[in-house]
Design an enzyme around this catalytic site. Structure first.
Site, PDB file in Angstrom:
ATOM      1  CB  SER A   1      16.887  66.423  19.780  1.00  0.00           C
ATOM      2  OG  SER A   1      17.580  67.495  19.168  1.00  0.00           O
TER       3      SER A   1
ATOM      4  CE  LYS B   1      12.508  68.090  22.595  1.00  0.00           C
ATOM      5  NZ  LYS B   1      12.411  68.812  21.328  1.00  0.00           N
TER       6      LYS B   1
ATOM      7  CD  GLU C   1       6.330  64.178  17.504  1.00  0.00           C
ATOM      8  OE1 GLU C   1       6.376  65.382  17.289  1.00  0.00           O
ATOM      9  OE2 GLU C   1       7.331  63.513  17.826  1.00  0.00           O
TER      10      GLU C   1
END
Ligand code: ARG
Length: 455
Positions: free
Chosen positions: A277, A283, A290
């Site tokens: 991130s 993160k 995804e």
């Protein structure tokens, strides 16, 4: 800009119409199939004595030269080129002179493009099969390592019964086997020859279409020329196979995303297959999974888009059919990325059996408790109710099912005997399911062997 069809026109095409009409930006990837089809057609015309051997040889040599130009990236596109067929023919004629104008005898771009596209799909299927088999292989490899690693099994995403990680992995292998079969069938369906159907009514030259089919690797000849130029069922078949495959990849992704969350912690994605991130330093995001999940939506759209294009078409070729290629190319390109990436994700995944074991709680064995009563002659429905009462009793006392004493259990039914405690063992539970497809060690070994045999 000289057009293949310019003779009856007295005005040049509007520039925007030319752009709107042109398919070259996307159909140039059919160059190889187009040239292969043209070579077969030239030989067919020669065999039918429409071309002299010398003329055919000239055309074939010229076409090979055009192919080389494409392969070397030196093909000189011209502003007037409308599609791959007109570009190849234009260039051929530049190279070999007016005899180039004989290639299109008895042929139309309608039977030509259908032939090219079918050849392309046949190849695409083979390529996808390779990627698919590698992913199947990755699942088998990892399933073998953790064939008997226990984990909670879920229905409705709620704890249900114990299963194993290997069993779970293989549950994502078998859908891919079906996908492989669907893709194979799409390739078989594509292998019917349209060439020799002309624009719509057939060809006026005595070309041996059976020989053409054989030369180009088609299994059959399409028996109706009207159908031949407009049949895109093979493209829809391909897109259906691709869409369903992508939906399987999406479901696998979804579950791995869940399992890699802090709440589950069953698996961890390799750094090479995750991203960070820009704001939160801690993160590690499962972007690959995804995106795989996200792209399934688009692949489904490609299928629906093509079917919608086909739905209202009157008989034979209509220009709407030019819209058939982009979704097929896009579906193929997407799968050529997602399949190897998914194989990489699976091969590099870190598995945490201890996190799975930590989630093995006694309620997962409630069915085993019912089975225990069934073995003592209690009808299953009755057993189900009694065990339900035991679960409720434990819940109300705020203790695990395993903490109920024999005396407590016997207040529900004296059918619970002192040997009941043996039920509360996860390994025993797994071992109970010995029928084909179950979690017992021998059943898992048999499943793995079967997977290896087809994978
Ligand atoms: N570019 C066209 C396509 O992809 C080729 C066939 C054109 N046929 C025609 N009658 N204009 O469908």
């Amino acid at each position: 800009m000289s057009k293949l069809w310019g003779g009856r026109f007295s005005k040049a095409t509007d520039a925007m119409v030319h752009q709107f009409n042109a398919s070259l930006p996307f159909d140039q990837r059919l160059y190889d199939e187009d040239i292969t089809g043209s070579i077969a057609w030239a030989r067919g015309l020669q065999a039918a004595a429409v071309l002299t051997p010398l003329e055919a040889d000239t055309l074939v040599a010229g076409l090979e030269q055009v192919r080389q130009e494409f392969e070397q990236g030196t093909f000189p596109f011209a502003p007037g080129d409308e599609d791959i067929h007109s570009a190849v023919e234009r260039r051929l004629t530049e190279l070999v002179g007016p005899v180039g104008g004989k290639l299109h005898t008895g042929r139309s771009r309608n039977d030509q493009v259908a032939t090219d596209f079918r050849l392309w799909v046949m190849r695409a299927v083979e390529q996808l099969q390779l990627h698919l088999r590698d992913l199947q292989q990755a699942l088998i490899e990892r399933a073998e390592v953790d064939l008997s690693t226990p984990m909670p099994g879920y229905t409705h995403l709620q704890h249900a019964q114990p299963v194993t990680w290997g069993h779970w992995l293989l549950s994502h292998f078998w859908p891919l086997v079906r996908d492989g079969e669907r893709l194979r069938q799409a390739g078989v369906n594509a292998a019917a020859l349209p060439l020799g159907s002309g624009a719509l009514a057939g060809t006026a030259y005595a070309v041996d279409r059976e020989a053409l089919a054989q030369a180009l690797g088609f299994a059959t000849v399409i028996p109706n020329s009207l159908d031949a130029v407009s049949d895109r069922d093979f493209a829809a078949d391909f897109l259906y196979a691709a869409a369903l495959l992508s939906i399987h990849l999406s479901r696998l992704s979804e579950q791995l995303i869940l399992f890699s969350s802090a709440e589950f912690g069953f698996v961890q994605l390799d750094d090479a297959y995750s991203t960070g991130s820009s704001l939160m330093p801690q993160k590690k995001n499962p972007d690959t999974l995804e995106l795989t999940r996200g792209k399934a939506g688009r692949l489904l759209g490609y299928l629906v888009g093509l079917l919608t294009t086909l739905k209202g078409l009157p008989s034979t070729y209509d220009k709407d059919l030019q819209e058939d290629k982009e979704p097929v190319f896009a579906a193929y390109d997407t799968l050529c990325l997602t399949l190897p990436i998914m194989a990489g994700v699976i091969r590099t995944l870190t598995v945490h059996p201890e996190r799975m074991a930590a989630q093995l709680e006694p309620n997962l064995l409630a069915t085993d408790l019912a089975d225990y009563l069934v073995r003592r002659g209690v009808p299953f429905r009755q057993a189900h109710e009694w065990v339900g009462m035991a679960v409720q009793m434990a819940e109300q006392a705020n203790i695990p099912l395993t903490a109920l004493t024999l005396a407590q259990l016997q207040t529900i039914t004296p059918q619970f005997g002192p040997d009941v405690l043996a039920v509360f063992d996860f390994a025993t539970s797994l071992e109970q399911r010995q029928a084909i497809g179950g979690t017992a060690a021998a059943a898992l070994q048999a499943q793995l062997a079967r997977a290896k045999a087809v994978g």
